[in-house]
Design a protein around this motif. Structure first.
Motif, PDB file in Angstrom:
ATOM      1  N   UNK A  21       0.909  -1.169   0.004  1.00 23.73           N
ATOM      2  CA  UNK A  21       0.313  -0.023   0.125  1.00 23.73           C
ATOM      3  C   UNK A  21       1.005   1.175   0.071  1.00 23.73           C
ATOM      4  N   UNK A  22       0.578   2.061  -0.920  1.00 25.93           N
ATOM      5  CA  UNK A  22       1.538   3.333  -1.277  1.00 25.93           C
ATOM      6  C   UNK A  22       0.729   4.443  -0.599  1.00 25.93           C
ATOM      7  N   UNK A  23      -0.501   4.169  -0.720  1.00 22.93           N
ATOM      8  CA  UNK A  23      -1.588   5.302  -0.111  1.00 22.93           C
ATOM      9  C   UNK A  23      -2.424   4.565   0.360  1.00 22.93           C
ATOM     10  N   UNK A  24      -2.799   4.723   1.669  1.00 25.14           N
ATOM     11  CA  UNK A  24      -2.119   5.241   2.894  1.00 25.14           C
ATOM     12  C   UNK A  24      -0.641   4.909   2.815  1.00 25.14           C
ATOM     13  N   UNK A  25       0.171   5.632   3.185  1.00 23.21           N
ATOM     14  CA  UNK A  25       1.791   5.141   3.423  1.00 23.21           C
ATOM     15  C   UNK A  25       1.801   4.602   4.860  1.00 23.21           C
ATOM     16  N   UNK A  26       2.413   3.594   4.773  1.00 18.90           N
ATOM     17  CA  UNK A  26       2.569   2.697   6.003  1.00 18.90           C
ATOM     18  C   UNK A  26       3.970   2.983   6.824  1.00 18.90           C
ATOM     19  N   UNK A  27       3.885   4.170   7.238  1.00 18.32           N
ATOM     20  CA  UNK A  27       4.994   4.868   7.633  1.00 18.32           C
ATOM     21  C   UNK A  27       5.706   4.070   8.882  1.00 18.32           C
ATOM     22  N   UNK A  28       4.724   4.055   9.982  1.00 14.34           N
ATOM     23  CA  UNK A  28       4.934   3.250  11.154  1.00 14.34           C
ATOM     24  C   UNK A  28       5.588   1.844  10.933  1.00 14.34           C
ATOM     25  N   UNK A  29       4.907   1.079  10.059  1.00  9.82           N
ATOM     26  CA  UNK A  29       5.197  -0.346   9.874  1.00  9.82           C
ATOM     27  C   UNK A  29       6.452  -0.401   9.224  1.00  9.82           C
ATOM     28  N   UNK A  30       6.881   0.435   8.227  1.00  7.91           N
ATOM     29  CA  UNK A  30       8.182   0.495   7.691  1.00  7.91           C
ATOM     30  C   UNK A  30       9.182   1.073   8.551  1.00  7.91           C
ATOM     31  N   UNK A  51       9.334   9.305   0.897  1.00  3.09           N
ATOM     32  CA  UNK A  51       8.482   8.916   1.881  1.00  3.09           C
ATOM     33  C   UNK A  51       9.269   8.325   3.024  1.00  3.09           C
ATOM     34  N   UNK A  52       9.992   7.302   2.678  1.00  2.00           N
ATOM     35  CA  UNK A  52      10.604   6.655   3.855  1.00  2.00           C
ATOM     36  C   UNK A  52      11.565   7.315   4.766  1.00  2.00           C
ATOM     37  N   UNK A  53      12.556   8.215   4.079  1.00  2.00           N
ATOM     38  CA  UNK A  53      13.290   8.953   4.807  1.00  2.00           C
ATOM     39  C   UNK A  53      12.583   9.820   5.710  1.00  2.00           C
ATOM     40  N   UNK A  54      11.363  10.281   5.165  1.00  2.00           N
ATOM     41  CA  UNK A  54      10.520  11.147   6.199  1.00  2.00           C
ATOM     42  C   UNK A  54      10.036  10.577   7.293  1.00  2.00           C
ATOM     43  N   UNK A  55       9.762   9.106   7.130  1.00  2.00           N
ATOM     44  CA  UNK A  55       9.160   8.538   8.232  1.00  2.00           C
ATOM     45  C   UNK A  55      10.065   7.880   9.181  1.00  2.00           C
ATOM     46  N   UNK A  56      11.573   7.835   8.760  1.00  2.00           N
ATOM     47  CA  UNK A  56      12.596   7.456   9.578  1.00  2.00           C
ATOM     48  C   UNK A  56      12.818   8.651  10.457  1.00  2.00           C
ATOM     49  N   UNK A  57      12.818   9.964  10.163  1.00  2.00           N
ATOM     50  CA  UNK A  57      13.157  10.858  10.976  1.00  2.00           C
ATOM     51  C   UNK A  57      12.805  10.779  12.312  1.00  2.00           C
ATOM     52  N   UNK A  64      12.543  -1.435   9.218  1.00  2.00           N
ATOM     53  CA  UNK A  64      13.840  -1.007   9.118  1.00  2.00           C
ATOM     54  C   UNK A  64      14.650  -0.358  10.128  1.00  2.00           C
ATOM     55  N   UNK A  65      14.300   0.121  11.385  1.00  2.00           N
ATOM     56  CA  UNK A  65      14.940   0.616  12.209  1.00  2.00           C
ATOM     57  C   UNK A  65      16.181  -0.211  12.927  1.00  2.00           C
ATOM     58  N   UNK A  66      16.475  -1.613  12.828  1.00  2.00           N
ATOM     59  CA  UNK A  66      17.212  -2.271  13.211  1.00  2.00           C
ATOM     60  C   UNK A  66      18.378  -2.717  12.177  1.00  2.00           C
ATOM     61  N   UNK A  67      17.946  -2.161  10.935  1.00  2.00           N
ATOM     62  CA  UNK A  67      18.907  -2.648   9.768  1.00  2.00           C
ATOM     63  C   UNK A  67      20.280  -1.620   9.804  1.00  2.00           C
ATOM     64  N   UNK A  68      21.336  -2.151   9.005  1.00  2.00           N
ATOM     65  CA  UNK A  68      22.307  -1.425   8.854  1.00  2.00           C
ATOM     66  C   UNK A  68      22.470  -0.584   7.461  1.00  2.00           C
ATOM     67  N   UNK A  69      22.074  -1.315   6.332  1.00  2.00           N
ATOM     68  CA  UNK A  69      21.974  -0.531   5.191  1.00  2.00           C
ATOM     69  C   UNK A  69      20.769  -0.981   4.382  1.00  2.00           C
ATOM     70  N   UNK A  70      19.889   0.148   3.586  1.00  2.00           N
ATOM     71  CA  UNK A  70      18.946  -0.204   3.166  1.00  2.00           C
ATOM     72  C   UNK A  70      19.152   0.488   1.627  1.00  2.00           C
ATOM     73  N   UNK A  71      18.596  -0.474   0.571  1.00  2.00           N
ATOM     74  CA  UNK A  71      18.466   0.228  -0.759  1.00  2.00           C
ATOM     75  C   UNK A  71      17.013   0.359  -1.110  1.00  2.00           C
ATOM     76  N   UNK A  72      16.397   1.520  -1.249  1.00  2.00           N
ATOM     77  CA  UNK A  72      15.081   1.942  -1.592  1.00  2.00           C
ATOM     78  C   UNK A  72      15.009   2.122  -3.180  1.00  2.00           C
ATOM     79  N   UNK A  73      14.230   1.143  -3.443  1.00  2.00           N
ATOM     80  CA  UNK A  73      13.981   1.234  -5.073  1.00  2.00           C
ATOM     81  C   UNK A  73      12.844   2.078  -5.474  1.00  2.00           C
ATOM     82  N   UNK A  74      13.227   2.846  -6.391  1.00  2.00           N
ATOM     83  CA  UNK A  74      12.142   3.872  -6.848  1.00  2.00           C
ATOM     84  C   UNK A  74      12.062   3.869  -8.399  1.00  2.00           C
ATOM     85  N   UNK A  75      10.728   3.150  -8.942  1.00  2.00           N
ATOM     86  CA  UNK A  75      10.823   3.137 -10.415  1.00  2.00           C
ATOM     87  C   UNK A  75      10.140   4.456 -11.046  1.00  2.00           C
ATOM     88  N   UNK A  76      10.653   5.625 -10.342  1.00  2.00           N
ATOM     89  CA  UNK A  76      10.197   6.775 -11.079  1.00  2.00           C
ATOM     90  C   UNK A  76      10.900   7.881 -10.229  1.00  2.00           C
TER      91      UNK A  76
END
Lengths: 99, 193, 392
Positions: free
Chosen positions: C296-305, C334-340, C309-321
């Motif tokens: 689901x991109x809308x609504x954006x699942x910021x909390x779930x993401x 969106x994810x950068x904003x969610x992680x702030x 991700x919070x326990x990871x070391x490095x994440x590749x975020x793939x954007x097809x646009x």
């Protein structure tokens, strides 16, 4: 009189408004020209009634045109324009509003 | 079948490469496989070289990238070999099946291919004989089943018969011709000695 | 349950047939043409009871959909790329009027240059119009998600339009094994349509979509905000319930081998399927790799993401646009904003890839994971945003 504005939770869902709300909106005070109804010349063709954008043509219980509802009539003059009666025997004429 | 088997079909627009790929996958699915079948994406033009692809597996297939190293390549129209590199990405132990009256040895010489297995079958002649028209894609299915050993022959014939009967309910002779064409190609496809 | 071989488009058309909506108004566009073409066949053959409105443009298609939905009908349509853009004037009206229209969308790159292949720029361009957006990974998920979208959109807590997308050609034209439901099961699952408002109900006259100026426009936008909040829970509930009923469970996101992962990829659509293969490969080699699929991109699942991700070391975020703002793509933003504001944030890097249908291969994904491994080990970002797979 100031109308209390509703909060968003009080509104109908889906940007909808229930019908008939125009009744609360008295457009009569917009008038600068005023239609005058002359009953003796009226042929009851209902043209004025059909064309009036504010449903301001009054009918009696026998469905005869009896006058103008000045609470809602905003003086647009469509009734006068559409009235088919002859020049010397007009059923509706316009005059300047005097308040 | 441990790994995913990938297949590439070469044909010309209108020859039924896509239809053959879909038919084969549909049949494989009926026989219990997980499948993917897709055409080369793009505008379709009659006569232009086209490709279609199959993926088969005993397990769910999740990958959705293109197929670059197919284990099996089928060529519906031998004239394509002059302009298209039909062996591109074919591994050393891969199989090439060509619709031609020539022998596998002749094809090997023509292509200058050092490895891979080559099979030939005159699918066009079989098609003209059994179906009355040059539609090589159905006989090529028979050759594919024989060469690949991926599907049970009897089950495949039965399933295809049912599917064709559904599609050509009003033309039973078409069903019979197609099934005979598949059977003949299965018997006649030949590899190198 | 019938097992069928279907392309993404055929699977969506099949779902529409079983849903049997009151009205479908549509205009054809590659690669979504087949969806409405097949459905038009169902209408012509009397297989469905739907009123099919053949229109002269997508603008008219969505306008007719809004009209029919406002009249109290269950409405569906399908489109892609430029078609979705032509609809875009009407799309926010559908959400403002709380009309649960379901749109089968096939992701295709926006012109120009003219291109018919997959990227996510079309759906991303309309992401802020108050529509629910669900990205399907394959034909099976497309089929399941169209059924669920009807239930989600029509939920009384939600009442928003929804679009379900597949990747153009990669999924729309790829035949796969699909476990379908029986017609009767679908009929029961989606249930009877319940209209909230109907502009044709003479017993309850109403106006929808009035001129709404400084004094009420803002208030009339708030229900979309509220519905989107509730949509998150509803998508989750519906996905769980679908799993209980039919054996295939869905969520807002899917965590694939994420429990103890140190490096991961975040992706949407068909790329997730290819990434799974690489994750399995890496796991086989002892690399703690994972995949976070955003469904689901809308609504954006910021909390779930954030949680994933919070326990990871490095994440590749793939954007097809790309957003062409020098700050990465939509998913990355969106994810950068969610992680702030979180205590722990992994190294986040953005890969803008696959524009106009550019292939993303297993090797490409292996390479991206290798870069994540390097980032995780060094603790440094090699390259924050890269346009992956483009020739220089």
């Amino acid at each position: 009189m100031a109308i209390k504005k509703m909060g968003w939770k009080e509104l109908m869902p889906g940007d909808a408004i229930s019908g008939g709300t125009a009744a609360e909106f008295e457009t009569g005070d917009w008038r600068s020209e005023k239609p005058i109804f002359h009953k003796e010349n009226c042929i009851n063709c209902y043209f004025c009634w059909a064309y009036c954008p504010d449903s301001a043509i009054l009918l009696d219980e026998n469905k005869k045109v009896v006058g103008i509802d000045y609470k809602y009539c905003k003086g647009c003059g469509i009734c006068d324009r559409e009235c088919p009666t002859k020049k010397e025997k007009r059923a509706i004429t316009m005059e300047t509003e005097r308040k | 079948m441990e790994k995913i088997v990938e297949i590439r079909w070469h044909g010309r627009g209108g020859q039924g490469a896509k239809t053959a790929a879909l038919l084969f996958a549909d049949c494989a699915m009926s026989l219990g496989k997980y499948i993917q079948a897709f055409p080369e994406y793009g505008p379709e033009r009659m006569g232009a070289p086209v490709q279609a692809f199959d993926r088969l597996s005993d397990h769910p297939i999740t990958l959705h990238c293109g197929i670059t190293n197919p284990q099996i390549v089928l060529v519906l129209d031998p004239t394509l070999m002059a302009t298209v590199d039909v062996t591109q990405g074919l591994p050393a132990d891969g199989s090439l099946i060509v619709n031609t009256s020539k022998s596998p040895q002749e094809i090997r010489k023509e292509l200058g291919l050092k490895n891979a297995k080559i099979y030939t079958v005159d699918a066009s002649a079989i098609s003209k004989d059994k179906i009355g028209r040059d539609i090589p894609n159905t006989p090529m299915l028979g050759a594919l089943v024989k060469v690949s050993g991926l599907l049970d022959y009897d089950q495949m014939i039965k399933d295809t018969e049912v599917k064709l009967e559904k599609k050509f309910a009003h033309k039973p002779e078409i069903v019979k011709g197609n099934i005979e064409a598949i059977k003949t190609a299965y018997d006649k496809v030949k590899g190198e000695k | 349950m019938p097992r069928i071989a279907r392309t993404g488009n055929e699977a969506m058309a099949e779902a529409m047939r079983q849903i049997n909506p009151h009205v479908v108004a549509a205009y054809p566009i590659t690669p979504a043409t087949e969806i409405v073409m097949i459905f038009a066949g169902f209408v012509a053959n009397g297989v469905v009871d739907t009123q099919f409105v053949a229109v002269e443009s997508e603008h008219s298609a969505m306008s007719a959909c809004v009209g029919a939905a406002a009249a109290g009908c269950r409405v569906m349509t399908g489109t892609s790329s430029q078609g979705l853009q032509l609809m875009s004037e009407i799309l926010p009206i559908a959400s403002a009027l709380a009309l649960p229209i379901v749109l089968c969308e096939v992701n295709r790159a926006l012109s120009g240059p003219i291109n018919i292949h997959c990227d996510h720029s079309d759906t991303m361009a309309v992401r802020d119009f108050g529509w629910i957006q669900i990205f399907a990974e394959n034909a099976q998920e497309a089929y399941d998600s169209v059924l669920q979208a009807v239930v989600i959109a029509e939920n009384m807590q939600v009442r928003l339009p929804a679009m379900v997308t597949t990747d153009g050609f990669i999924i729309s034209h790829c035949m796969e094994r699909v476990e379908a439901l029986e017609d009767a099961e679908v009929k029961k699952y989606v249930g009877e349509f319940k209209a909230v408002n109907s502009v044709l109900d003479v017993g309850k006259p109403l106006t929808m979509g009035c001129l709404d100026l400084q004094d009420y426009y803002f208030e009339h936008k708030m229900p979309i905000v509220e519905s989107m909040k509730k949509a998150k829970d509803v998508i989750l509930e519906v996905g769980l319930d679908f799993g209980k009923q039919f054996g295939r469970e869905y969520g807002l996101v899917e965590n694939y081998k994420m429990d103890d992962a140190e490096i991961a990829m975040v992706a949407m659509g068909s790329t997730c399927g290819t990434a799974r293969v690489v994750v399995d490969e890496l796991r086989g080699k002892g690399v703690k790799a994972g995949l976070l699929k955003v469904r689901a991109f809308r609504p954006f699942p910021a909390e779930e993401i954030k949680q994933s991700l919070s326990k990871l070391k490095s994440v590749a975020i793939m954007d097809r646009s790309d957003m062409f703002k020098n700050q990465g793509g939509q998913v990355f933003t969106e994810i950068r904003s969610a992680m702030y504001g979180g205590a722990n944030s992994p190294i986040l890097t953005n890969y803008i890839y696959g524009l106009g249908g550019r292939e993303i291969s297993l090797d490409d994904i292996r390479k991206i994971f290798a870069e994540q491994k390097k980032n995780a080990e060094s603790g440094e970002v090699s390259q924050l945003i890269q346009h992956f797979g483009v020739r220089i």
